[in-house]
Design a protein around this motif. Structure first.
Motif, PDB file in Angstrom:
ATOM      1  N   ARG A 277      46.255 -35.736  40.198  1.00 55.92           N
ATOM      2  CA  ARG A 277      45.299 -36.531  39.429  1.00 55.92           C
ATOM      3  C   ARG A 277      45.986 -37.250  38.272  1.00 55.92           C
ATOM      4  O   ARG A 277      45.425 -38.169  37.687  1.00 55.92           O
ATOM      5  N   ILE A 278      47.192 -36.802  37.934  1.00 53.29           N
ATOM      6  CA  ILE A 278      47.989 -37.493  36.921  1.00 53.29           C
ATOM      7  C   ILE A 278      48.694 -38.658  37.617  1.00 53.29           C
ATOM      8  O   ILE A 278      49.538 -38.465  38.476  1.00 53.29           O
ATOM      9  N   ARG A 279      48.328 -39.892  37.243  1.00 57.76           N
ATOM     10  CA  ARG A 279      48.804 -41.066  37.984  1.00 57.76           C
ATOM     11  C   ARG A 279      50.326 -41.144  38.011  1.00 57.76           C
ATOM     12  O   ARG A 279      50.922 -41.446  39.048  1.00 57.76           O
ATOM     13  N   PHE A 281      52.474 -38.730  37.755  1.00 59.80           N
ATOM     14  CA  PHE A 281      53.039 -37.693  38.622  1.00 59.80           C
ATOM     15  C   PHE A 281      52.851 -38.065  40.089  1.00 59.80           C
ATOM     16  O   PHE A 281      53.766 -37.889  40.904  1.00 59.80           O
ATOM     17  N   ALA A 282      51.667 -38.549  40.442  1.00 57.95           N
ATOM     18  CA  ALA A 282      51.436 -38.974  41.821  1.00 57.95           C
ATOM     19  C   ALA A 282      52.413 -40.081  42.216  1.00 57.95           C
ATOM     20  O   ALA A 282      52.915 -40.109  43.347  1.00 57.95           O
ATOM     21  N   ALA A 283      52.693 -40.980  41.270  1.00 53.79           N
ATOM     22  CA  ALA A 283      53.663 -42.044  41.549  1.00 53.79           C
ATOM     23  C   ALA A 283      55.057 -41.463  41.763  1.00 53.79           C
ATOM     24  O   ALA A 283      55.800 -41.913  42.646  1.00 53.79           O
ATOM     25  N   SER A 284      55.427 -40.451  40.974  1.00 49.99           N
ATOM     26  CA  SER A 284      56.739 -39.817  41.143  1.00 49.99           C
ATOM     27  C   SER A 284      56.845 -39.147  42.511  1.00 49.99           C
ATOM     28  O   SER A 284      57.891 -39.201  43.167  1.00 49.99           O
ATOM     29  N   ALA A 285      55.747 -38.511  42.936  1.00 50.41           N
ATOM     30  CA  ALA A 285      55.750 -37.889  44.261  1.00 50.41           C
ATOM     31  C   ALA A 285      55.895 -38.947  45.355  1.00 50.41           C
ATOM     32  O   ALA A 285      56.634 -38.753  46.331  1.00 50.41           O
ATOM     33  N   ALA A 286      55.194 -40.076  45.186  1.00 56.84           N
ATOM     34  CA  ALA A 286      55.315 -41.145  46.175  1.00 56.84           C
ATOM     35  C   ALA A 286      56.738 -41.695  46.217  1.00 56.84           C
ATOM     36  O   ALA A 286      57.289 -41.958  47.302  1.00 56.84           O
ATOM     37  N   MET A 287      57.360 -41.838  45.035  1.00 59.00           N
ATOM     38  CA  MET A 287      58.759 -42.278  44.990  1.00 59.00           C
ATOM     39  C   MET A 287      59.659 -41.330  45.756  1.00 59.00           C
ATOM     40  O   MET A 287      60.568 -41.741  46.477  1.00 59.00           O
ATOM     41  N   ALA A 395      62.979 -35.338  36.517  1.00 59.57           N
ATOM     42  CA  ALA A 395      62.649 -35.573  35.106  1.00 59.57           C
ATOM     43  C   ALA A 395      61.434 -36.477  34.984  1.00 59.57           C
ATOM     44  O   ALA A 395      60.564 -36.265  34.132  1.00 59.57           O
ATOM     45  N   ALA A 396      61.338 -37.501  35.843  1.00 60.90           N
ATOM     46  CA  ALA A 396      60.192 -38.406  35.794  1.00 60.90           C
ATOM     47  C   ALA A 396      58.895 -37.674  36.097  1.00 60.90           C
ATOM     48  O   ALA A 396      57.839 -38.006  35.548  1.00 60.90           O
ATOM     49  N   ALA A 397      58.959 -36.661  36.961  1.00 57.76           N
ATOM     50  CA  ALA A 397      57.751 -35.911  37.323  1.00 57.76           C
ATOM     51  C   ALA A 397      57.358 -34.922  36.236  1.00 57.76           C
ATOM     52  O   ALA A 397      56.196 -34.859  35.826  1.00 57.76           O
ATOM     53  N   VAL A 398      58.319 -34.147  35.736  1.00 56.19           N
ATOM     54  CA  VAL A 398      57.965 -33.081  34.799  1.00 56.19           C
ATOM     55  C   VAL A 398      57.649 -33.619  33.415  1.00 56.19           C
ATOM     56  O   VAL A 398      56.976 -32.953  32.632  1.00 56.19           O
ATOM     57  N   ASN A 399      58.097 -34.831  33.089  1.00 55.74           N
ATOM     58  CA  ASN A 399      57.824 -35.389  31.763  1.00 55.74           C
ATOM     59  C   ASN A 399      56.365 -35.762  31.563  1.00 55.74           C
ATOM     60  O   ASN A 399      55.937 -35.985  30.424  1.00 55.74           O
ATOM     61  N   VAL A 400      55.587 -35.870  32.635  1.00 60.95           N
ATOM     62  CA  VAL A 400      54.217 -36.358  32.507  1.00 60.95           C
ATOM     63  C   VAL A 400      53.172 -35.272  32.734  1.00 60.95           C
ATOM     64  O   VAL A 400      51.981 -35.567  32.788  1.00 60.95           O
TER      65      VAL A 400
END
Length: 532
Positions: A277-279, A281-287, A395-400
């Motif tokens: 639900r965190i946009r 984080f979802a973007a990081s997963a898609a990346m 890092a991009a995922a855990v920072n958000v």
């Protein structure tokens, strides 16, 4: 496969065994051997795909399964095995997983068919799925200060990188002088030695508090992924509209929906869906999914180019992968400084653009070009891009996410990253072989073959696909067919590189939009990000 954990000093009351100095060193050594073994198994087939295909007369789908049979359990089971180690002991899990991997390599070392080799790869992949998380947590359990933790994790990541470097040299060097089965046999011996080292040297540790197994979630996500891969890999040969393929894609939707329901209801889910639900984080997963699909799909495409289409020797085919894998360890200090001073956004955009450019550059190199020099540019760009992405993506995922969820965020990123890597060979193989078969069917009509020769070619093509026809020993007919099969395969795999480049470019766009170019480090980094 797993993210670097937050520092939490072990104590006697926490369920973590306190190690003597000798056990401390032995545990780190055993953990390093374990992750090196797991990474060797993951990279091992890349340099010898061509030899495997010719030795077993494997079809294109079978060759894809040989790689993905190892990758699927490594992607799906790592989180569950992390819980198993916490509950029952990391040393026991490393010993058992190493022995299980050895059994798998024994099955592979005696393989006389593609089916047996796929079975051996699957067994070894289950062992690797346990080795990745257990080896890391075994080391973190005995490091009692931040400085010790940093050294331990640096050693673990170095061992992982060493495994990636050793694997193509090991398999390529052995197969230069013996059958491909020996490469798996030697790796099996390493697995037995790893089990012995862990049993004799490592300290036992557990952390059962608050940990429980999520079997419904594990079973449903495993069935969903297997259904998806079966449909993608078998679609070109079975027909996209055939009943088994339609059923497999239907099963994927059903099992994925069941997984979502199970995880929402579970008291201890393996994957916390609310993170999505965190946009950002979802973007990081898609990346992670799209970008790693592009990277490993391109690497698989390169292995087919070198080993199957060009018939290069195993050692020659190994050198490009050594170049790609060898760049990250050498530039790691620079990557850590960039992560501190620049932040993950610019690194991800630059890394994914580098990967996309490398795929397009590789496509521009003629398939008939067998020298290393024309490939150096895309190989180096591939290695640099991969290093940038690996250093920044977690890092991009855990920072958000909130601080209490950083561990789950890192583990989730690892899971979706591994999913992308698993899909790479499957999708690239399906797209390339479908295009090659279509082109070959048309070109054979103009090949000047006699009716008997045409019938033989059609029979081989129907049974094994374009790869089988390219490598089949059909006497004088093979010489007639080789220009047409080479052209068709080059057409298919070159066009597949457009797909992998597009995936990397899409990941770069996601990074630019959702992570951004703002400068600023990620805070102190105690250790290297771990890579599978």
């Amino acid at each position: 496969m797993v993210a670097t954990p937050a520092y939490d000093p072990p104590t006697a009351s926490s369920g973590i065994a306190l190690a003597t100095p000798q056990r401390h060193t032995g545990t780190i050594l055993a953990g390093c051997l374990a992750v090196c073994l797991a990474q060797i198994g993951l990279v091992l087939p890349a340099a010898i795909n061509g030899v495997i295909q010719r030795s077993l007369q494997a079809s294109g789908s079978e060759l894809t399964w040989i790689s993905d049979a190892f990758l699927v359990p490594a992607a799906v089971l790592a989180l569950t095995f992390g819980v198993v180690g916490d509950l029952y002991g990391r040393r026991k899990l490393v010993v058992g997983a190493s022995l299980l991997a050895a059994i798998g390599y024994l099955v592979s070392a005696t393989a006389g068919s593609a089916a047996q080799l796929i079975t051996g790869q699957a067994i070894s992949g289950i062992g690797a799925a346990a080795l990745f998380p257990a080896s890391l947590t075994m080391i973190t359990a005995v490091t009692t200060t931040p400085a010790e933790r940093a050294k331990g994790l640096a050693s673990w990541t170095t061992a992982l990188s060493l495994g990636a470097l050793v694997a193509p040299l090991l398999s390529g060097g052995i197969v230069e002088h013996a059958s491909f089965q020996w490469a798996f046999g030697v790796t099996g011996v390493i697995a037995v030695g790893t089990a012995g080292a862990a049993w004799l040297l490592a300290a036992e540790s557990t952390a059962p508090e608050g940990r429980s197994l999520d079997w419904p979630g594990q079973i449903t996500i495993a069935l969903a992924l297997l259904s998806l891969l079966y449909g993608i890999i078998q679609g070109p040969s079975d027909g996209w509209g055939s009943a088994p393929i339609v059923l497999s894609f239907t099963g994927f939707v059903v099992f994925l929906a069941a997984f979502v329901v199970m995880e929402n209801r579970s008291a201890a889910p393996m994957l916390r869906l609310e993170l999505f639900r965190i946009r950002a984080f979802a973007a990081s997963a898609a990346m992670a999914v799209i970008g790693m699909f592009g990277f490993l799909g391109g690497a698989y495409d390169l292995s087919i180019r070198l080993g199957v289409i060009q018939h290069q020797s195993p050692f020659q085919a190994a050198v490009p992968f050594v170049i790609i894998q060898g760049i990250t360890p050498f530039i790691w200090p620079l990557l850590v400084r960039l992560l501190h001073r620049v932040g993950p956004g610019p690194m991800l955009v630059t890394g994914f653009v580098s990967l996309a450019t490398a795929q397009l550059w590789l496509r521009a190199v003629p398939v008939q070009e067998t020298g290393l020099a024309p490939l150096l540019g895309p190989l180096v760009l591939n290695g640099v891009g991969f290093g940038l992405v690996v250093a920044a993506i977690t890092a991009a995922a855990v920072n958000v996410v909130p601080p209490g969820l950083t561990g789950m965020a890192g583990a989730t990123t690892s899971l979706v990253r591994d999913l992308g890597q698993t899909l790479g060979p499957a999708v690239v193989g399906a797209v390339a072989l479908g295009m090659a078969a279509s082109r070959l069917t048309g070109s054979l009509a103009d090949a000047g073959l006699t009716p008997k020769e045409h019938g033989i070619a059609d029979a081989v093509l129907d049974a094994g696909g374009p790869l089988a026809l390219h490598t089949a020993d059909l006497g004088p007919l093979s010489a007639k067919l080789r220009p047409f099969t080479s052209d068709a395969l080059a057409h298919g795999y070159n066009n597949a590189l457009l797909l992998t480049a597009a995936a990397c470019a899409a990941a770069a766009l996601i990074a630019a939009v959702f992570v951004g170019f703002r400068s600023g480090g990620t805070g102190p980094v105690e250790s290297k990000e771990s890579v599978a």
